[in-house]
Scaffold this active site. Structure first.
Site, PDB file in Angstrom:
ATOM      1  N   GLY A  14       0.790  -1.228   0.000  1.00 60.57           N
ATOM      2  CA  GLY A  14       0.000   0.000   0.000  1.00 60.57           C
ATOM      3  C   GLY A  14       0.821   1.276   0.000  1.00 60.57           C
ATOM      4  O   GLY A  14       2.062   1.252  -0.082  1.00 60.57           O
TER       5      GLY A  14
ATOM      6  N   HIS B 154      -4.915  -3.897  -2.798  1.00 64.35           N
ATOM      7  CA  HIS B 154      -3.978  -3.908  -1.682  1.00 64.35           C
ATOM      8  C   HIS B 154      -3.745  -5.353  -1.270  1.00 64.35           C
ATOM      9  O   HIS B 154      -4.693  -6.119  -1.096  1.00 64.35           O
ATOM     10  CB  HIS B 154      -4.524  -3.101  -0.498  1.00 64.35           C
ATOM     11  CG  HIS B 154      -3.559  -3.008   0.630  1.00 64.35           C
ATOM     12  ND1 HIS B 154      -3.924  -3.111   1.949  1.00 64.35           N
ATOM     13  CD2 HIS B 154      -2.215  -2.839   0.643  1.00 64.35           C
ATOM     14  CE1 HIS B 154      -2.864  -3.002   2.714  1.00 64.35           C
ATOM     15  NE2 HIS B 154      -1.809  -2.845   1.946  1.00 64.35           N
ATOM     16  N   ASP B 155      -2.497  -5.733  -1.109  1.00 68.45           N
ATOM     17  CA  ASP B 155      -2.199  -7.145  -0.870  1.00 68.45           C
ATOM     18  C   ASP B 155      -2.881  -7.680   0.382  1.00 68.45           C
ATOM     19  O   ASP B 155      -3.329  -8.836   0.402  1.00 68.45           O
ATOM     20  CB  ASP B 155      -0.682  -7.397  -0.834  1.00 68.45           C
ATOM     21  CG  ASP B 155       0.084  -6.470   0.095  1.00 68.45           C
ATOM     22  OD1 ASP B 155      -0.546  -5.717   0.870  1.00 68.45           O
ATOM     23  OD2 ASP B 155       1.330  -6.491   0.040  1.00 68.45           O
ATOM     24  N   THR B 156      -3.006  -6.850   1.423  1.00 69.36           N
ATOM     25  CA  THR B 156      -3.675  -7.341   2.632  1.00 69.36           C
ATOM     26  C   THR B 156      -5.163  -7.531   2.392  1.00 69.36           C
ATOM     27  O   THR B 156      -5.776  -8.480   2.912  1.00 69.36           O
ATOM     28  CB  THR B 156      -3.458  -6.385   3.813  1.00 69.36           C
ATOM     29  OG1 THR B 156      -2.056  -6.152   3.966  1.00 69.36           O
ATOM     30  CG2 THR B 156      -4.009  -6.966   5.100  1.00 69.36           C
TER      31      THR B 156
ATOM     32  N   ASN C 213      -1.013  -2.304  11.929  1.00 69.21           N
ATOM     33  CA  ASN C 213       0.207  -2.611  11.195  1.00 69.21           C
ATOM     34  C   ASN C 213       1.331  -2.886  12.191  1.00 69.21           C
ATOM     35  O   ASN C 213       1.670  -2.017  13.005  1.00 69.21           O
ATOM     36  CB  ASN C 213       0.612  -1.434  10.308  1.00 69.21           C
ATOM     37  CG  ASN C 213      -0.293  -1.269   9.111  1.00 69.21           C
ATOM     38  OD1 ASN C 213      -0.069  -1.857   8.069  1.00 69.21           O
ATOM     39  ND2 ASN C 213      -1.321  -0.456   9.261  1.00 69.21           N
TER      40      ASN C 213
END
Length: 488
Positions: free
Chosen positions: A79, A236-238, A296
């Site tokens: 991100g 977004h990868d998450t 995070n």
């Protein structure tokens, strides 16, 4: 007939092109291309080598076509980072890495204009200097000329989608990481105005699963491939990783474990109360406009960077060997706060760990095993810290923690997480991000009905591994009280 789609999954250190083949019941993954992602330091600025990365996307498309073809393409990345385009649609310069020093001190400077409590109330996003907001604020203060020449800003996956199709659009989940959206899921124009950041560079926000178009004629001609659809996945990868959490329950806790550990839960609506502000927890966007209520945590970066520093010192270790060194060492000798600012930037991480322990009056770890044990146990304790907050804030008693992503390969960390949190840990799938990316494409194309159906397919497709608490849990409770003394 089997459906085939192509996912590009970019992490902070590598990228992969993976074909997902769906037979109506299960998804089978085939990796067709893998490449490194190496940030480049030039004259004091840390850049992403985005043009080489786009070259790797092209190579992945060619290889996937030779491996049997595909109907669509979806891209997910980390991100907050972005590229800037001029009025002719040309990239003005390589995107800057979120670990670059240009945001040093920007949180404090911005706080002089907008109190951080007020900022959180506007956006619901965890205050971190890496956020797009602080990167743009830095440009507004120090590089106004660059913003004046900018016609459009695109986040990294949106930039790659533009290179493939010519379409300029902003996918919702990647935009939600930026701290530029309001609670209504639209651009927070009031924030741009207060900070003198231009809004003309913004593009339309589209929901995950939107079909942006097809590969451009130029790309089709250059690569000799069919004009496949390009879909804005949960970019977004998450967000993609959370799509693939193998749970059919409405309430679950996840850790998307990679370079970062993103720990949280999936909610229908954001939580932006005083407790959330004080805990500095984030409300990011998920598929179908859910909220990823998460924290995070620095994550496997601490282990990756330690291994790199040891290599520079002539001491070569595999990750398995580092784990074995940690296992040789006595527990609970020293702790760090994984999210201390000195651990954010590359280089000197071993010295920084030692300095943190010395400054906080703890035993200073000296051997490789002691350093690794300190990192592992500190991560596990930070997971417990966040887990306890999630239970209190959401008012739910979660029965297990789902760990997804590359970190599931680290059985030692998964076991420590189970011990620290005194909760069952379910690990898998490893390729969670690519799986979520593929699942969003299959939903967009109409082959899978909805998110719940997608998760059922994922459960049927990949085994998981369970870890239950072991050892003397009371010793973990005592150590946890010590750990909390060293949180910043």
């Amino acid at each position: 007939m089997k459906q085939r789609v192509l996912a590009f999954d970019f992490g902070a250190s590598s990228g992969r092109a993976i074909i997902g083949e769906f037979d109506g019941v299960k998804i089978e993954l085939t990796e067709v291309h893998r490449f490194s992602n190496d940030p480049v330091l030039v004259n004091g600025t840390l850049y992403w080598d985005v043009l080489r990365l786009f070259h790797e996307i092209k190579q992945g498309i060619v290889k996937a076509n030779l491996a049997g073809g595909f109907e669509s393409i979806g891209i997910d990345t980390w991100g907050v980072d972005f590229g800037l385009l001029d009025r002719e649609g040309r990239l003005l310069e390589n995107p800057v890495n979120y670990r670059d020093s240009r945001t040093d001190g920007m949180v404090e400077k911005l706080a002089e204009m907008i109190p951080l409590d007020e900022l959180y109330g506007m956006t619901g996003i965890q205050i971190m200097q890496i956020n797009t907001l602080f990167q743009l604020f830095s440009l507004a203060r120090n590089r106004k000329d660059l913003l004046e020449r900018t016609d459009r800003m695109l986040f990294i996956p949106d930039l790659f989608n533009y290179f493939l199709t010519g379409v300029k659009a902003t996918e919702y989940t990647i935009a939600s990481t930026s701290q530029l959206l309001g609670a209504d899921r639209s651009w927070c124009n009031e924030l741009f105005k207060k900070l003198s950041i231009p809004t003309n560079m913004l593009t339309e926000i589209v929901k995950p699963g939107t079909q942006l178009g097809q590969l451009s004629d130029a790309i089709v001609s250059e690569l000799g491939v069919p004009a496949a659809k390009v879909i804005a996945s949960a970019s977004h990868d998450t967000a993609s990783a959370v799509v693939s959490v193998p749970s059919l329950e409405d309430d679950f806790v996840f850790i998307s474990c990679g370079t970062w550990s993103l720990m949280g839960t999936e909610l229908k609506q954001p939580i932006m109360d005083q407790k959330s502000k004080e805990f500095n927890i984030t409300n990011e966007g998920g598929y179908d406009y859910t909220t990823r209520y998460l924290k995070n945590i620095m994550g496997l970066w601490l282990i990756q960077e330690t291994r790199r520093q040891l290599g520079r010192m002539g001491q070569e270790y595999s990750y398995a060997q580092l784990e074995q060194e940690a296992l040789k060492v006595k527990s609970f000798q020293s702790f760090i706060d994984p999210d201390a600012p000195e651990f954010l930037k590359p280089g000197h991480i071993i010295d920084n760990i030692k300095a943190f322990c010395s400054k906080s009056g703890q035993r200073v770890p000296e051997t490789v095993g002691e350093i690794m044990r300190c990192i592992y146990e500190s991560l596990a304790m930070k997971y417990r810290y966040v887990f306890e907050f999630l239970k209190e804030s959401a008012g739910k008693d979660y029965a297990q923690i789902n760990v997804v992503g590359g970190g599931t390969k680290d059985g030692f960390l998964c076991q420590l997480c189970a011990n620290a949190c005194n909760t069952k840990v379910v690990a898998g799938p490893i390729e969670a991000t690519a799986m979520g990316n593929i699942a969003v494409q299959l939903m967009s194309l109409g082959y899978v009905e909805n998110l719940k159906a997608a998760r059922k397919v994922i459960i049927q497709s990949f085994p998981v591994k369970e870890f239950t608490p072991s050892g003397d849990i009371t010793e973990w409770d005592k150590a946890y009280l010590d750990f909390k003394k060293y949180l910043l």
